[in-house]
Scaffold this active site. Structure first.
Site, PDB file in Angstrom:
ATOM      1  N   ARG A  43       0.667  15.147   6.830  1.00 21.92           N
ATOM      2  CA  ARG A  43       1.245  15.515   7.842  1.00 21.92           C
ATOM      3  C   ARG A  43       3.065  15.556   7.683  1.00 21.92           C
ATOM      4  O   ARG A  43       3.503  16.307   8.201  1.00 21.92           O
ATOM      5  CB  ARG A  43       1.186  14.584   8.803  1.00 21.92           C
ATOM      6  CG  ARG A  43      -0.241  14.924   9.575  1.00 21.92           C
ATOM      7  CD  ARG A  43      -0.429  13.900  10.876  1.00 21.92           C
ATOM      8  NE  ARG A  43      -0.865  12.386  10.446  1.00 21.92           N
ATOM      9  CZ  ARG A  43      -0.709  11.462  11.139  1.00 21.92           C
ATOM     10  NH1 ARG A  43      -0.540  11.425  12.299  1.00 21.92           N
ATOM     11  NH2 ARG A  43      -1.135  10.368  10.688  1.00 21.92           N
TER      12      ARG A  43
ATOM     13  N   GLY B 252      -9.324   4.344   1.611  1.00 21.04           N
ATOM     14  CA  GLY B 252      -9.064   3.390   2.771  1.00 21.04           C
ATOM     15  C   GLY B 252      -8.079   2.314   2.337  1.00 21.04           C
ATOM     16  O   GLY B 252      -8.085   2.148   0.954  1.00 21.04           O
TER      17      GLY B 252
ATOM     18  N   LEU C 229       0.889  -1.083  -0.019  1.00 21.95           N
ATOM     19  CA  LEU C 229       0.151  -0.072   0.032  1.00 21.95           C
ATOM     20  C   LEU C 229       0.875   1.315  -0.138  1.00 21.95           C
ATOM     21  O   LEU C 229       1.828   1.557   1.101  1.00 21.95           O
ATOM     22  CB  LEU C 229      -1.015  -0.197   1.294  1.00 21.95           C
ATOM     23  CG  LEU C 229      -1.942  -1.361   1.399  1.00 21.95           C
ATOM     24  CD1 LEU C 229      -2.770  -1.098   2.703  1.00 21.95           C
ATOM     25  CD2 LEU C 229      -2.366  -1.558   0.287  1.00 21.95           C
TER      26      LEU C 229
ATOM     27  N   GLU D  46      -9.911   0.258  14.703  1.00 27.35           N
ATOM     28  CA  GLU D  46      -9.216   1.283  14.648  1.00 27.35           C
ATOM     29  C   GLU D  46      -9.414   2.221  15.748  1.00 27.35           C
ATOM     30  O   GLU D  46     -10.253   2.291  16.558  1.00 27.35           O
ATOM     31  CB  GLU D  46      -9.645   2.045  13.214  1.00 27.35           C
ATOM     32  CG  GLU D  46      -9.211   1.455  12.146  1.00 27.35           C
ATOM     33  CD  GLU D  46      -7.748   0.943  11.818  1.00 27.35           C
ATOM     34  OE1 GLU D  46      -6.948   1.707  12.278  1.00 27.35           O
ATOM     35  OE2 GLU D  46      -7.373  -0.010  10.997  1.00 27.35           O
TER      36      GLU D  46
ATOM     37  N   ALA E  15      -0.225   4.482  -1.634  1.00 30.68           N
ATOM     38  CA  ALA E  15      -0.906   5.408  -2.200  1.00 30.68           C
ATOM     39  C   ALA E  15      -1.303   6.898  -1.546  1.00 30.68           C
ATOM     40  O   ALA E  15      -2.090   7.619  -2.089  1.00 30.68           O
ATOM     41  CB  ALA E  15      -2.484   5.118  -2.841  1.00 30.68           C
TER      42      ALA E  15
ATOM     43  N   TYR F 218      33.560  21.165 -12.617  1.00 31.61           N
ATOM     44  CA  TYR F 218      32.296  21.736 -13.172  1.00 31.61           C
ATOM     45  C   TYR F 218      32.569  23.257 -13.767  1.00 31.61           C
ATOM     46  O   TYR F 218      33.151  23.985 -12.979  1.00 31.61           O
ATOM     47  CB  TYR F 218      31.169  21.966 -12.219  1.00 31.61           C
ATOM     48  CG  TYR F 218      30.043  22.381 -12.811  1.00 31.61           C
ATOM     49  CD1 TYR F 218      29.395  21.772 -13.873  1.00 31.61           C
ATOM     50  CD2 TYR F 218      29.440  23.517 -12.163  1.00 31.61           C
ATOM     51  CE1 TYR F 218      28.150  22.141 -14.185  1.00 31.61           C
ATOM     52  CE2 TYR F 218      28.025  23.878 -12.284  1.00 31.61           C
ATOM     53  CZ  TYR F 218      27.430  23.399 -13.635  1.00 31.61           C
ATOM     54  OH  TYR F 218      26.292  23.750 -14.211  1.00 31.61           O
TER      55      TYR F 218
ATOM     56  N   ASN G  82      49.334  10.894  -3.560  1.00 24.23           N
ATOM     57  CA  ASN G  82      49.089  11.704  -2.369  1.00 24.23           C
ATOM     58  C   ASN G  82      48.642  13.110  -2.806  1.00 24.23           C
ATOM     59  O   ASN G  82      48.863  13.794  -3.719  1.00 24.23           O
ATOM     60  CB  ASN G  82      50.453  12.315  -1.685  1.00 24.23           C
ATOM     61  CG  ASN G  82      50.462  12.981  -0.456  1.00 24.23           C
ATOM     62  OD1 ASN G  82      50.235  12.409   0.601  1.00 24.23           O
ATOM     63  ND2 ASN G  82      50.607  14.516  -0.732  1.00 24.23           N
TER      64      ASN G  82
END
Length: 416
Positions: free
Chosen positions: A14, A77, A7, A153, A9, A352, A342
């Protein structure tokens, strides 16, 4: 035939995040990755992932894994989630249901759950644990024989039931036909107006079917993640497991609580890791090395045997040959070091250029002086040497057995 349903999904309200909850990292890996790998310990014929919020991101992250994805829209659910997978569950003799946001569940515990299910000859087996403070979790109700008769629950608890300390982990093993036959009987007549998978347990018990439970002794395994605080707590536990495995394999970690080491790191025996070192997923370190303190080894780093990556050295996509050393204060990015190189303090591999990354190669027994800047792409030959504060421009390779100094670098001497 065994199929696993995960599960995944949930929207993660929160967490206050735009990223799907199951893609948040635990010890460097998406939490769903931990669940998938644990599920594979059962040798399932198929792993089905229920996706909803951020579904495309989840599909993309796990595209190489040959998983089956089933959408749940809207999310009504856990029972409704499994119902969406009914077609995919055709022919399954057994169905394991796991939660994508419970990443600490171990393969060993899942195997024990499967053994309990088999020995009890149950229609369903629930993974439970006992908590001193069970608030927020569904409670396990048992009959006089000790069999599970229902799972209630938190929001639906009746007076007195809140004192029950055995809780539902959200992990189950069902006989496939028994599960599928009861999915259509689920209703949303509850406080949250959702279709609970837990009601399947109650329906089975009502129908005279046996429902067993396996109680997990380590309650940390079933910790769910719904907040950033819970994410941090689970991350710490997962990283501690990583450190324990390394120490069991012959690695010295001088201060385990102050080492940040992610999952998937490989370290050879007799290597010492000093405090406040960060080693990211995928890094490989050989035997008899010294790493840290305050070193930062990023993904793509491979360190040979008898090497040192010291204080305030950062590596990224760096290949470091045997017996090479970067003692302190250096950045080694997109670079290959030969044997016995070294790297002086303050060395920067400038990989970069503002548009793309470039490679640097440093040959065997080279000596890079303090404060050197190597502007990639560039090569330093075998036994090549740079003086302090030298800047080697891009494409201005240092030949074998040559000393260069200055900014920009100029040849000072060719070794005999």
């Amino acid at each position: 035939m065994l199929k696993v349903v995960i599960l995944a999904a949930g929207k993660s309200t929160r967490m206050k995040s735009d990223r799907p909850k199951v893609l948040h990292a635990i010890a460097g890996l998406p939490m769903l990755r931990w669940v998938v790998e644990a599920a594979r310990a059962l040798s399932p014929d198929e792993i089905i992932v229920i996706v909803g919020h951020g579904a495309e991101g989840v599909r993309k992250e796990f595209a190489p894994d040959k998983l089956t994805f089933v959408a749940q829209e809207p999310q009504l659910g856990t029972g409704h989630a499994v119902l969406q997978a009914r077609a995919a569950l055709a022919g399954a003799g057994q169905v394991a249901v796991l939660c994508g946001d419970v990443p600490l569940l171990t393969a060993d515990t899942l195997k024990r759950l499967a053994e309990c299910h088999r020995d009890a000859r149950a229609a369903a087996t629930v993974l439970t644990t006992v908590l001193e403070k069970p608030a927020g979790y569904g409670r396990i109700l048992r009959d006089e024989r000790g069999s599970v008769k229902a799972i209630v629950e938190q929001k639906d608890l009746k007076p007195g039931q809140e004192r029950i300390s055995e809780i539902n982990s959200g992990t189950y093993l069902f006989n496939g036909p028994e599960l599928v036959a009861r999915l259509d009987r689920l209703t949303n007549a509850n406080a949250q107006k959702e279709y609970y998978l837990t009601d399947v347990v109650h329906l089975l018990a009502q129908d005279g079917q046996s429902v067993a439970a396996w109680c997990c002794e380590d309650s940390r395994e079933v910790l769910g993640i719904n907040t950033r605080r819970e994410l941090a707590a689970c991350d710490k536990i997962a990283r501690w497991r990583v450190v324990e495995q390394l120490m069991a394999g012959g690695v010295t970690v001088l201060d385990p609580e102050n080492a940040y080491i992610e999952a998937g790191v490989k370290v050879g025996r007799d290597t010492t890791i000093y405090p406040y070192t960060a080693i990211h997923a995928g890094v490989q370190i050989g035997e008899r090395c010294e790493i840290g303190p305050y070193a930062h080894l990023r993904s793509g780093t491979v360190v040979g045997n008898d090497c040192k990556v010291g204080a305030f050295v950062e590596t990224k996509n760096a290949k470091i040959g045997d017996e090479s050393k970067a003692g302190h204060l250096a950045y080694l990015g997109d670079v290959t070091l030969g044997k016995d190189v070294n790297i002086g303090a303050g060395t920067i591999v400038a990989n970069y250029d503002g548009k793309q990354k470039h490679k640097t190669e440093i040959g065997d027994e080279a000596f890079i002086g303090c404060g050197t800047v190597l502007v990639a792409p560039v090569k330093v030959g075998k036994r090549g040497q740079t003086g302090a504060n030298t800047v080697v421009p891009k494409n201005k390779d240092v030949p074998d057995d040559t000393i260069v100094v200055g900014a920009p670098a100029r040849v000072l001497k060719r070794k005999a």
